[in-house]
Scaffold this active site. Structure first.
Site, PDB file in Angstrom:
ATOM      1  CD  GLU B  53      -1.548  -2.220   1.331  1.00  0.00           C
ATOM      2  OE1 GLU B  53      -0.810  -2.926   2.252  1.00  0.00           O
ATOM      3  OE2 GLU B  53      -2.168  -3.574   1.419  1.00  0.00           O
ATOM      4  CG  HIS B 121     -12.518  -7.216   4.819  1.00  0.00           C
ATOM      5  ND1 HIS B 121     -11.692  -8.713   5.573  1.00  0.00           N
ATOM      6  CD2 HIS B 121     -11.556  -7.121   3.612  1.00  0.00           C
ATOM      7  CE1 HIS B 121     -10.953  -8.470   5.345  1.00  0.00           C
ATOM      8  NE2 HIS B 121     -10.258  -8.277   3.633  1.00  0.00           N
TER       9      HIS B 121
END
Ligand SMILES: Cc1ncc(C[n+]2csc(CCOP(=O)(O)OP(=O)(O)O)c2C)c(N)n1
Lengths: 335, 352
Positions: B53, B121
């Site tokens: 990321e 999530h």
């Protein structure tokens, strides 16, 4: 896979043209005197914090001289760290900008009085803003390099940082992203290894023999060089740059350098013994080789010392940025 | 009608063709998948990155510096936290360089609960994103806005954080995106990748797509009302609308505002509504401590105190370390329809 080549000895270096030697010496002196002036400004209370690059001139001057200077992907990008005033001067930058940044005046060309000394930024020459967090520049470098690969031509991205910072994930990111098979990027990944992270010796933190060895795992061509000799640095940089320009692939170059005034003003910014002084070493050589006389070198140094002192006096009188300017440039606007 | 994932995809296609978008990238964003939520399927500049990321955000910054126009995706907002200093740098580059550099980059990332995402999530990112100056931050609640906000994001000179409410990505809109075909089936045939082997597949993009843009910083009244103002965005917005519709029969007339942009945001719209109703409920699903809604409550108190008939309220996610997987746990952690209905009713009837 490329083998890392290790330090070459100074006597291997073919001498460069006299003009170039003189020019490099001139810039090294200028950069050293500039940094000494910045330290003095800090000590006199004309600035809050000093960090900079005395000790790295022998490497940073040739780097600036060899860069392809300009704006946009056809030219080289530099993602620098905070010890590269010598590179900026070699590119043709006026020293007064660094003094203004130290004094955080409104006229500071790099940040308008907002950032620390040594935090250069100049879009006109593809100098990305130096940012205080260690190593973040290594994650950005593949971005400019991708644009350059796409653009064509021989522009490359150059990223520099310190040895301690290579422990950050950003350094690994740079190795990964610049060496993806078939998508290699034209990045010259430089680590200036002064063997310290603030007060912590590299030997107590890093197990690798040379930082450059880490490139081997990624099939990146690597080399560890003596960065305290400008002739050697010039030749090695030239070779590495030519490789990156031509092959459009990364090269990891580790330059062993000195840190003459400690880490920053936070550690006193006093001259430390026991480190090799690249300028003194170079002057010795120029003297022995009959390139310059001691007198010539001394008078050059005094001239720059006087010049910098005068500039510092000038900067002292310049106003600080107006408080309302905190609201400027939060966003870019369409003109 | 298109769903939100299709809308984003069409906007990105339009932006590739017309707005100079050069790169759409992230983990699994390129072929064959086109992103975990399919929002980048079939796009010609989409490519897959290493699973890194920080590298993704750094790449976006570098590309933006070099004159490209990147759209970077972080697969789930839950995984954006390790890029926080790079986000800070992207936000401060223009300011730090005294206006010398600007970064025209978009970072898109799915946020929030509603797909049974368990501890990870399910994170929200609105409070954290609005804490990083220099960014513009948007979050659509329907496909048309998703399209229009993406068009605006891709026209920006500054970094834009585009938050996608996961729970709404597959829900069809009620309004047609200008240029999308009449019926959903034919849209799906044109732009959704087939299951199985996709190596030969190419989307057929609707030819009439336009630069329909939702301006960043403009909210929208999605249901006018006179008794109480409800301000929300993202997943909770349609719930607020439904709650308001249901309450109408019991005599509570709630005005519902979709912020659409979190920064800059449409204070004028909120202010006008609160001046009219004297009561305001802010709803989002981020954890309630140092929540973006708390900022809105503070501003409401400071600027509108004498217009208020009741204290401004915030309905947000519980301050617990995660959203649990069991249905009961998720339901108890983030606002649901019943919570919103109850909160509006209570606020509408609150007497000093
Ligand atoms: C991410 C981050 N962590 C910590 C610091 C504080 N810090 C400033 S300089 C420095 C040491 C850096 O050492 P090195 O990378 O070897 O570079 P050098 O200063 O020796 O050139 C540290 C830890 C920082 N600036 N950024």
């Amino acid at each position: 896979m490329s083998k890392p080549r290790l330090l070459n000895r100074p006597e291997d270096a073919a001498p460069l043209e006299r003009d170039l030697l003189v020019r490099m010496h001139d810039l090294m002196v200028k950069a050293r005197v500039l940094e000494e002036r910045l330290i003095q400004m800090y000590k006199q209370g004309h600035g809050y914090f000093w960090i900079g690059g005395p000790g790295e001139e022998a490497f940073n001057v040739p780097l600036g001289l060899l860069m392809k200077k300009g704006q946009g992907p056809a030219y080289d990008y530099l993602h620098a760290h905070y010890r590269q005033s010598a590179t900026l001067l070699a590119l043709g930058e006026e020293p007064i900008g660094a003094l203004r940044q130290m004094k955080n005046t409104a006229s500071d060309p790099y940040s308008g009085g907002r950032n620390f000394a040594g935090h250069f930024s100049k879009r006109e020459w593809n100098i990305a803003p130096v940012s205080s967090p260690i190593e973040v520049q290594y994650t950005m470098a593949p971005g400019t390099a991708l644009a350059q690969k796409r653009h064509g031509g021989d522009g490359i991205t150059i990223v520099t940082g310190g040895d301690a910072g290579t422990a950050e994930g950003d350094f690994a990111s740079c190795l990964v992203w610049s060496s993806r098979p078939g998508m290699e990027l034209p990045v010259l990944i430089i680590v200036t290894n002064n063997q310290w992270g603030i007060s912590t010796p590299a030997g107590t933190q890093h197990g690798e023999t040379h930082v450059a060895d880490r490139g081997r795992a990624f099939n990146i061509r690597t080399k560890t060089i003596d960065g305290n000799d400008p002739i050697n640095a010039w030749r090695e940089l030239k070779e590495a740059m030519e490789y990156v320009r031509r092959e459009r692939k990364p090269f990891l170059l580790e330059a062993m350098v000195s840190r003459l005034y400690g880490h920053s003003s936070a550690s006193g910014a006093n001259f430390v013994g026991g480190e090799q002084d690249c300028l003194a070493r170079f002057e010795e050589r120029l003297l022995n080789d009959g390139v310059l006389t001691r007198e010539q070198m001394n008078s050059l140094r005094s001239r720059y010392t006087e010049e910098m002192a005068a500039l510092a006096r000038q900067v002292r009188e310049e106003p600080l940025p107006g408080p309302e300017t905190i609201w400027n440039h939060i966003y870019a606007e369409r003109k | 009608m298109a769903n939100m994932a299709q809308a984003i995809r069409m906007a990105l296609h339009y932006a590739e063709e017309n707005l100079g978008v050069t790169d759409i990238f992230g983990e699994d964003v390129g072929a064959p998948l086109g992103g975990v939520f399919t929002a980048t399927q079939g796009l010609k500049t989409a490519w897959n990155t290493p699973l890194d990321e920080r590298g993704i955000i750094g790449m976006a910054i570098g590309l933006a510096m070099a004159g490209q126009r990147p759209v970077a995706e972080i697969q789930f907002a839950d995984y954006i936290y390790n890029t926080i200093d790079l986000l800070k740098i992207a936000g401060n580059t223009c300011w730090a360089s005294h206006g010398d550099w600007n970064l025209p980059m978009v970072v898109k990332t799915p946020v929030g609960s509603g797909i049974r995402g368990s501890l990870y999530h399910s994170h929200s990112f609105d409070a954290t994103a609005t804490h990083i100056p220099g960014w513009k931050i948007v979050m659509p609640s329907n496909p048309l806005d998703a399209y229009g906000l993406m068009i605006s994001a891709c026209q920006e000179l500054n970094p834009v954080m585009y938050l996608e409410p996961k729970a709404l990505l597959r829900i069809k809109g009620e309004e047609r995106i200008p240029g999308e075909p009449e019926d959903d089936k034919s849209l799906s045939k044109l732009i959704d990748a087939p299951l199985g082997d996709r190596s030969q597949w190419k989307p057929q993009w609707p030819a009439e797509l336009s630069a329909y843009a939702v301006p960043i910083g403009k909210g929208k009244v999605v249901r006018p009302g006179s008794h109480v103002t409800v301000v929300s965005y993202g997943r909770t917005l349609p719930l607020c609308k439904r709650a308001a519709d249901e309450l109408a029969s019991s005599g509570v007339d709630a005005e519902v505002i979709d912020m659409r942009s979190l920064w800059p945001y449409d204070w004028e719209l909120i202010k006008g509504s609160v001046e009219k109703t004297g009561r305001v409920l802010y709803v989002n699903e981020d954890t309630e401590v140092t929540n973006f809604g708390e900022h809105l409550v503070r501003r409401t108190v400071e600027e509108l105190f004498y217009k208020l008939l009741a204290p401004p309220r915030l309905l947000a996610g519980k301050f617990v370390p995660g959203v649990g997987l069991a249905d009961t746990l998720e339901m108890a952690s983030v606002p649901q329809l019943g919570d919103i209905t109850a909160a509006i009713r209570a606020l509408a009837s609150e007497q000093p």
